[in-house]
Design an enzyme around this catalytic site. Structure first.
Site: not given
Ligand code: EPU
Length: 424
Positions: A22-23, A94, A118, A123, A306, A328, A398
């Site tokens: 998915k990701n 998101r 989620c 986030r 995850d 995280v 999802r």
């Molecule tokens: N963060 C910030 N500011 C930002 C971006 C992130 O403070 O601008 C913080 C977040 O709040 C979090 C941390 O940094 O505490 C890491 O967040 P990250 O941006 O790495 O997560 P994401 O990109 O929103 C993706 C996956 C998630 C997975 C995380 C961590 C996708 C679509 N989503 O989320 O997947 O948990 O990376 O590897 O790729 C899932 O598949 O169920 C899922 C939630």
């Protein structure tokens, strides 16, 4: 509303393959918007709700994307006509923010509703915005939308305060069509980021260092549609492997690279699993009760956040006390309250869960509140004695393409039912 009815206590056994991650699929779909010419074909795509949502969102922008019966998606982005991403679709997921980079690259503008998704913490997207600003984009906020504008994207240095997964993907997508060279410092090293880079390179992009914290991207003028098979879903695989641990099973998962599971394989071994790997499969056999261990979630190659809910379910059945620290996401412990309903002994304080293992869990009605938390509850239900009902499976849908089908193939007794339909 669908729910799962699980008759737990049966060891998982057998062999299955997983589909594309998915990701990886979501950013790759978003990146396909950047091909002004040529058709993109993506193969081995799971029929999951988040993919359907993104296809719908792209459709509202004039991008033709069609999910075919053979699990391929054909995309023609030549008709992209707007930079507006509607609230009604963005709030559901998101990952919709991933259209920002491609829209800025192709249209010099994006208008994206603040994201939903989620229930696993605040986030924010401040790091995405800061990165785009380094590339010359100016932002304003109006009526719940973030509006980004740029004449021409400029290469430059983008520093992330912490490695953000989708943030790195967004900046990488913008950078491949920016003027000059972009360096990303403290980039996310998640395997899906590398997979997106491989897709972009196939489209004509120039990217070095993907999969490491330091990336260099040389801007090009155009990208062309290509055919691509995204990487296998390491998190789905990890879910089944941990389910096999909780049920003391013996399974083999095909279609992923073991190295993409980072520290998770090592932790499974520490808890007593016998693991055998090839370049594209992981087999796991679990004989007794899991041994206690400590887990800290971290960006790749650390233990994946995850898989935290699923490992919680395994440790809930472990011998002795385990400590689990979530670094995280700050709110990713909602599943622990549901696990308590099955008899688990877990206390959460701040970012740490203290898990006193119990010899057995007992079935009860429990409720999913996010994709992975929901999958963690399914893992516990498979191990619990008696009947467990998992409500709100739309969260799980999802991210997993009919998880009950894969689990049934591995010998589980799990049924998807609508109100009152279940007969034992
Ligand atoms: N963060 C910030 N500011 C930002 C971006 C992130 O403070 O601008 C913080 C977040 O709040 C979090 C941390 O940094 O505490 C890491 O967040 P990250 O941006 O790495 O997560 P994401 O990109 O929103 C993706 C996956 C998630 C997975 C995380 C961590 C996708 C679509 N989503 O989320 O997947 O948990 O990376 O590897 O790729 C899932 O598949 O169920 C899922 C939630």
């Amino acid at each position: 509303m669908d729910r799962f009815v699980i008759e737990g206590g049966r060891p998982l056994s057998g062999e299955i393959g997983v589909m594309a991650a998915k990701n990886a699929v979501l950013p790759i779909l978003a990146a396909s918007i950047m091909a002004a010419e040529g058709e993109t074909v993506l193969r081995n795509i799971p029929a999951i709700q988040d993919v359907a949502t993104l296809i719908k969102l792209m459709g509202t922008m004039g991008v033709k994307a069609h999910f075919n019966a053979d699990n391929s998606i054909k995309i023609d982005a030549s008709g992209l006509k707007t930079f507006h991403a509607d609230y009604d679709l963005v709030r559901r997921m998101r990952a919709s923010v991933l259209v920002m980079g491609p829209l800025l690259a192709r249209m010099g503008k994006c208008e994206v509703s603040l994201p939903g998704g989620c229930n696993i913490g605040a986030r924010p997207i401040d790091q995405h915005l800061k990165g785009f600003e380094q590339m010359g984009v100016t932002f304003e906020e109006s009526e719940g939308y973030i509006i980004g504008t740029v004449g021409e994207l400029q290469g430059g240095k983008v520093y992330f305060d912490r490695p953000t997964h989708t943030g790195t993907e967004n900046i990488m997508m913008a950078a491949v069509m920016a003027r000059g060279t972009t360096e990303i410092i403290n980039a996310s090293c998640e395997p899906e980021v590398k997979d997106l880079a491989d897709f972009l390179i196939a489209m004509g992009a120039k990217i070095k260092g993907a999969g490491t914290p330091y990336m260099i991207i040389e801007g090009v003028d155009t990208l062309t549609g290509v055919e691509y098979r995204p990487m296998g879903d390491r998190l789905e695989a990890g879910t089944y492997l941990l389910a096999a641990m909780a049920t003391r099973g013996d399974i083999k998962i095909e279609g992923i690279r073991p190295i993409d599971l980072g520290l998770a394989i090592r932790k499974m071994e520490e808890m007593g699993a016998e693991i055998t790997t090839t370049d594209s499969s992981v087999a796991l056999r679990m004989l007794g009760r899991p041994a206690r261990t400590d887990v800290i979630t971290m960006p790749f190659p650390g233990f994946p956040t995850d898989l935290q809910p699923m490992v919680t379910s395994v440790l809930a059945l472990g011998e002795g006390t385990s400590y689990l620290r979530e670094t995280v996401f700050e709110n990713r412990f909602l599943h622990t309250m549901e696990l308590a309903r099955l008899g688990a002994d877990i206390r959460v304080q701040g970012d740490t869960a203290t898990i006193d293992g119990v010899p057995r869990l007992k079935g009860a009605a429990i409720m999913a509140s996010d994709i992975r938390g929901g999958a963690g509850l399914v893992v516990a239900g498979l191990a619990a004695e008696g009947i467990t009902e998992v409500m709100r499976v739309y969260h799980i849908d999802r991210g997993y393409d009919r998880i009950e089908k894969s689990l049934t193939r591995l010998g589980a007794r799990i049924q998807r039912v609508n109100k009152g339909e279940y007969r034992s």
